[in-house]
Design a protein around this motif. Sequence first.
Motif, PDB file in Angstrom:
ATOM      1  N   GLY A   8       0.809  -1.215   0.000  1.00  0.00           N
ATOM      2  CA  GLY A   8       0.000   0.000   0.000  1.00  0.00           C
ATOM      3  C   GLY A   8       0.841   1.262   0.000  1.00  0.00           C
ATOM      4  O   GLY A   8       0.510   2.249  -0.676  1.00  0.00           O
ATOM      5  N   CYS A 207      -4.252   3.962  -9.075  1.00  0.00           N
ATOM      6  CA  CYS A 207      -3.936   2.702  -8.394  1.00  0.00           C
ATOM      7  C   CYS A 207      -5.054   1.672  -8.527  1.00  0.00           C
ATOM      8  O   CYS A 207      -4.819   0.469  -8.339  1.00  0.00           O
ATOM      9  CB  CYS A 207      -3.644   2.963  -6.917  1.00  0.00           C
ATOM     10  SG  CYS A 207      -4.996   3.754  -6.028  1.00  0.00           S
ATOM     11  N   ILE A 214      -2.465  -4.740  -5.099  1.00  0.00           N
ATOM     12  CA  ILE A 214      -1.992  -3.901  -4.001  1.00  0.00           C
ATOM     13  C   ILE A 214      -1.994  -4.661  -2.686  1.00  0.00           C
ATOM     14  O   ILE A 214      -1.027  -4.670  -1.941  1.00  0.00           O
ATOM     15  CB  ILE A 214      -2.835  -2.614  -3.905  1.00  0.00           C
ATOM     16  CG1 ILE A 214      -2.557  -1.740  -5.122  1.00  0.00           C
ATOM     17  CG2 ILE A 214      -2.525  -1.853  -2.625  1.00  0.00           C
ATOM     18  CD1 ILE A 214      -3.360  -0.463  -5.174  1.00  0.00           C
ATOM     19  N   THR A 215      -3.074  -5.324  -2.373  1.00  0.00           N
ATOM     20  CA  THR A 215      -3.166  -6.051  -1.113  1.00  0.00           C
ATOM     21  C   THR A 215      -4.398  -6.926  -1.149  1.00  0.00           C
ATOM     22  O   THR A 215      -5.263  -6.768  -2.009  1.00  0.00           O
ATOM     23  CB  THR A 215      -3.246  -5.085   0.085  1.00  0.00           C
ATOM     24  OG1 THR A 215      -3.302  -5.851   1.283  1.00  0.00           O
ATOM     25  CG2 THR A 215      -4.471  -4.210   0.008  1.00  0.00           C
ATOM     26  N   GLU A 220      -8.130  -1.506   1.174  1.00  0.00           N
ATOM     27  CA  GLU A 220      -6.815  -0.881   0.991  1.00  0.00           C
ATOM     28  C   GLU A 220      -6.778   0.122  -0.158  1.00  0.00           C
ATOM     29  O   GLU A 220      -6.179   1.183  -0.037  1.00  0.00           O
ATOM     30  CB  GLU A 220      -5.754  -1.957   0.759  1.00  0.00           C
ATOM     31  CG  GLU A 220      -4.340  -1.425   0.722  1.00  0.00           C
ATOM     32  CD  GLU A 220      -3.894  -0.834   2.041  1.00  0.00           C
ATOM     33  OE1 GLU A 220      -2.991   0.004   2.044  1.00  0.00           O
ATOM     34  OE2 GLU A 220      -4.477  -1.211   3.094  1.00  0.00           O
ATOM     35  N   VAL A 224      -5.742   3.979   0.020  1.00  0.00           N
ATOM     36  CA  VAL A 224      -4.636   4.554  -0.748  1.00  0.00           C
ATOM     37  C   VAL A 224      -5.074   5.838  -1.440  1.00  0.00           C
ATOM     38  O   VAL A 224      -4.350   6.845  -1.438  1.00  0.00           O
ATOM     39  CB  VAL A 224      -4.113   3.532  -1.788  1.00  0.00           C
ATOM     40  CG1 VAL A 224      -3.192   4.214  -2.808  1.00  0.00           C
ATOM     41  CG2 VAL A 224      -3.375   2.402  -1.097  1.00  0.00           C
TER      42      VAL A 224
END
Length: 425
Positions: A8, A207, A214-215, A220, A224
């Motif tokens: 992240g 993103c 990312i996760t 998350e 972000v």
Amino acid sequence: MKHTHIPGWLAIVININILLASAFCIDLKKIWASSGGMPIFFIWLLGAVAFLPIILVLARLAWRFPFSGGLYVYNKRALGEFWGFVSGWGYFVGTIAANGYIIHLLSAHIHRIPAINSILERAGISDIWIEIGVVVLFALLNLVSIYIVFALNLLFILFKLAILIVTVMVIPKLFNVHQWSILHLDWQGFVIFVPFVLFSYTGIESCCSVADKITESRCEVGRVIMISFAIITTFYLLFQFVFFCLHGANTFDPFFHLMPLLTDNQQFIAIGDTCMTWAVITSFLAGYYGMFYYNSWNLHAIAMDKEIEGIKLLRALNRYDVPWLCVCVQALLIIPFIVFAHSNFCLMTLGVAATIGVYFLSTLSFLIFDRSLLGYIALVSCAGMLSLCMIDLWRPSARIPLCLFVGIVVAGIVASSFSKFWSKS
């Protein structure tokens, strides 16, 4: 094949790199001159207020659909396959146009370094070849391991610290809050440069294109987006406030007039300006690299959809888990914008208009799932910003990049429709 994940914190760093390149190092003196000395602090504050409801909408959509593809996925789920493809493909091409703008700025700043400029002139290398060379170089860098992404983004952040360090050194010497008493406002000039302000915030959702990388946490990606927006807004407002208190309403480039405030030694000033130039160049490189990296995954997400079976090759990943053909397609498509678009401003406005248009569709998607006041406020905000961008795109200088954009988008829509028909038959 080993599938890598992006922490992240790295997603936030890439977002910050994208946005700082998008606005923090653009030609601020033009905004000061055209707005009658209106401090940029207010301009970015108004931009943050206008974007806040949109950011909240995008964060909630990211929470609801934590899948790679971002805005394409949201709009396909809510509005159907056609509008999903239009938004995903339009966003992809609009980001390419915005990247063309950053490449043009990069080329202009390279000439500010005497040694490099002298070499280029002797070799007879034109700006076009410099820009194409940068595109090829970063296409190659996007084909390698994710650890290269880690290293380059951290390196770009370190170079940006040059601006921060010099600014902090100047503050005790010439900081003067009384500069605010001399400002006057020219709202007509302010409206002209609204696209610059909008450009400074578009891309915060980039993103989302790699959400599932990312996760594994569902929240998350939205986190972000919100953290990136908070950091960038604070950074914009703080630095523009400081710059105005240092320079007042003077219409020179605020970055390259910091060293003369520290010393009269011309040698130190020259060294400082060179360091500042490299800091600005790396800022552009960071923004371009981050946008290019995320945008390749946007195209990959579209290619993974069954609607476009005819271009399955775009789904291919290399041994570093990178959609290599998507990278190549993006690099090829940016070249016409670099070669034929002679107005940097139009490329920037075109990229902003395309992105905000997709924000508008995404807000409609949000309203389908959640008919809240937030969605309607975001919709009005998108409509207002899009209207201001379209006024600028009505200029004659915008015809070539606009025709390029429309042509590529329409070609993609036709290819998608034909592919879908071919699959059914």
